[in-house]
Scaffold this active site. Structure first.
Site, PDB file in Angstrom:
ATOM      1  N   ALA A 102       0.904  -1.282  -0.073  1.00  0.00           N
ATOM      2  CA  ALA A 102      -0.018  -0.066   0.007  1.00  0.00           C
ATOM      3  C   ALA A 102       0.902   1.394   0.143  1.00  0.00           C
ATOM      4  CB  ALA A 102      -0.981  -0.049   1.021  1.00  0.00           C
ATOM      5  N   LEU A 103       1.165   1.779  -1.126  1.00  0.00           N
ATOM      6  CA  LEU A 103       1.893   3.007  -1.268  1.00  0.00           C
ATOM      7  C   LEU A 103       0.878   4.209  -2.053  1.00  0.00           C
ATOM      8  CD1 LEU A 103       4.638   4.428  -1.476  1.00  0.00           C
ATOM      9  CD2 LEU A 103       4.725   3.455  -3.973  1.00  0.00           C
ATOM     10  N   ALA A 146      -1.806  10.763  -4.543  1.00  0.00           N
ATOM     11  CA  ALA A 146      -0.423  10.437  -4.814  1.00  0.00           C
ATOM     12  C   ALA A 146       0.048   9.334  -5.363  1.00  0.00           C
ATOM     13  CB  ALA A 146       0.134  10.559  -2.940  1.00  0.00           C
ATOM     14  N   ARG A 156      -7.592 -21.561 -39.235  1.00  0.00           N
ATOM     15  CA  ARG A 156      -8.443 -20.588 -39.756  1.00  0.00           C
ATOM     16  C   ARG A 156      -8.137 -20.693 -41.463  1.00  0.00           C
ATOM     17  NH1 ARG A 156     -13.436 -18.010 -40.537  1.00  0.00           N
ATOM     18  NH2 ARG A 156     -13.327 -16.195 -41.048  1.00  0.00           N
ATOM     19  N   GLN A 208       1.489 -13.816 -46.371  1.00  0.00           N
ATOM     20  CA  GLN A 208       2.725 -13.191 -45.672  1.00  0.00           C
ATOM     21  C   GLN A 208       2.520 -11.940 -45.015  1.00  0.00           C
ATOM     22  OE1 GLN A 208       5.407 -11.320 -48.684  1.00  0.00           O
ATOM     23  NE2 GLN A 208       6.765 -13.151 -48.060  1.00  0.00           N
ATOM     24  N   GLU A 249       3.230  -0.042 -10.817  1.00  0.00           N
ATOM     25  CA  GLU A 249       4.591  -0.282 -10.772  1.00  0.00           C
ATOM     26  C   GLU A 249       5.404   0.778 -11.303  1.00  0.00           C
ATOM     27  OE1 GLU A 249       6.427  -2.998  -8.856  1.00  0.00           O
ATOM     28  OE2 GLU A 249       4.720  -4.160  -8.351  1.00  0.00           O
TER      29      GLU A 249
END
Length: 386
Positions: free
Chosen positions: A130-131, A136, A274, A285, A370
């Site tokens: 928990a940051l 913030a 497919r 291609q 992160e």
């Protein structure tokens, strides 16, 4: 020239390869069949947690002295990669366990480590981090959650947001201001237990992806915790938080890598099956070039993450910019690869009948949490321009 099969400088060990095979087998058997339902119901997969605990893959990074497997950083990213290949939500079980416990491994007293790490190692408890707060996020040092020492207890007040696996975890590593006059140097880190008085789990976010991993606010209202649950010395919390990210950005890179690989595997199978214009679309291609780029970029991301994990394990300098690079690159690759996978599937790719639309939604968060990839680029630039 004579070949040397024992040239080990740049390849995984046999143990790492065997670990990958074991995790992939578990993921294919126990997690892949559940992935679509986990996403559809947005429910935490307790059965997947149980399967990971039985196999010892829920928190492999915990050292042996606290009852864990003592896996190295590279082994940890391989576990997360292989789980994310079939289900990004489930990969947050080992990833968030590492995120929550890394501050303790870096900075806590032996007594605190012995108190809270063994339950995580055994699978009895999970650990969140928990940051962030509403005001913030990227500017994490602007947090307002306070902790005040009152006799033999710290008393916490405030709210944290964007907490992965909140409500499922037993323990939370919480950053709070202990000396407002010191700015970032006035922030400390604490361990909060879900049963501590004054702790509660709040609003559940409704998200684009990783729906099987709950993301919630957590609240502290005169939440009193024993004084010995501070992680490190007062005022060292923000430094610990930044050091933690050096290690755990790699786990998000590994999650992104796994998502990309899952999309590639699905695309290869679909292209072979497919048929259009009387032949498999794998013969065209234009799609071959797309697939080649997807594989090439994903493998580049894999090499960068593995090299960064090895650097983390050795404790080499430069980990900050290296891990930021690995996370940012791998998550950008995952977003591109999954978007291209949806394109390869055409209209079917836009439906929930195939996994690539889920993978595309899940990939997006890896560019955001992160440290957004913009913040990570700032981190990289500041480090290399020092």
């Amino acid at each position: 020239m004579a070949l040397n099969p024992n040239f080990d400088s740049y390849r995984l060990t046999d143990e790492h390869t065997m670990l990958r095979e074991a995790v992939r087998s578990l993921a294919e058997d126990k997690i892949a069949p559940r992935a679509a339902e986990i996403d559809r119901t947005a429910q935490f997969p307790h059965d997947v947690l149980a399967a990971l605990v039985r196999s010892g893959f829920h928190a492999v990074h915990i050292p042996e002295e606290y009852g864990g497997a003592g896996a190295d950083s590279l082994a940890t990213v391989i576990v997360i990669e292989e789980v994310a290949r079939v289900c990004a939500s489930s990969s947050l079980i080992p990833a968030v366990n590492k995120l929550g416990t890394m501050p303790l491994l870096l900075s806590a007293t032996e007594d605190l480590k012995k108190q809270v790490l063994p339950p995580v190692a055994s699978g009895e408890a999970m650990f969140s981090y928990a940051l962030s707060e509403r005001e913030a996020g990227s500017d994490a040092a602007a947090m307002r959650t306070r902790a005040v020492l009152d006799g033999d207890h710290w008393v916490l007040n405030g709210t944290k947001c964007w907490i992965s696996n909140a409500g499922v975890s037993t323990y939370y590593t919480v950053m709070a201001v202990t000396d407002p006059s010191q700015g970032a140097r006035g922030i400390s880190a604490f361990v909060v237990h879900k049963d501590d008085p004054g702790f509660s789990v709040g609003m559940h976010e409704r998200k684009l992806g990783i729906k099987g991993s709950p993301t919630c606010e957590i609240h502290f209202e005169n939440c009193a915790i024993p004084a010995d649950r501070i992680i490190g010395e007062p005022g060292t919390g923000f430094k610990t938080a930044l050091a933690t990210l050096d290690h755990t950005r790699l786990t998000i890179g590994a999650q992104a890598l796994g998502i990309a690989q899952g999309a590639i595997d699905a695309s290869i199978a679909y292209m072979k099956e497919r048929r259009q214009f009387g032949k498999p679309i794998a013969d065209f291609q234009g799609l071959q070039f797309m697939l080649a780029d997807m594989v090439m970029q994903t493998e580049a991301a894999r090499q960068l993450i593995y090299a960064a994990a090895a650097k983390a394990e050795r404790g080499e300098p430069g980990l900050t910019w290296y891990s930021a690079s690995a996370k940012a690159f791998a998550s950008d690759v995952a977003m591109k690869v999954t978007t291209d996978a949806v394109q390869i599937f055409g209209g079917y790719g836009y439906t929930e009948d195939f996994p690539v639309e889920r993978m595309m939604r899940d990939a997006k968060i890896t560019q955001i949490y992160e440290g957004t990839n913009q913040i990570n680029r700032m981190v990289i630039a500041r480090q290399i321009l020092k």
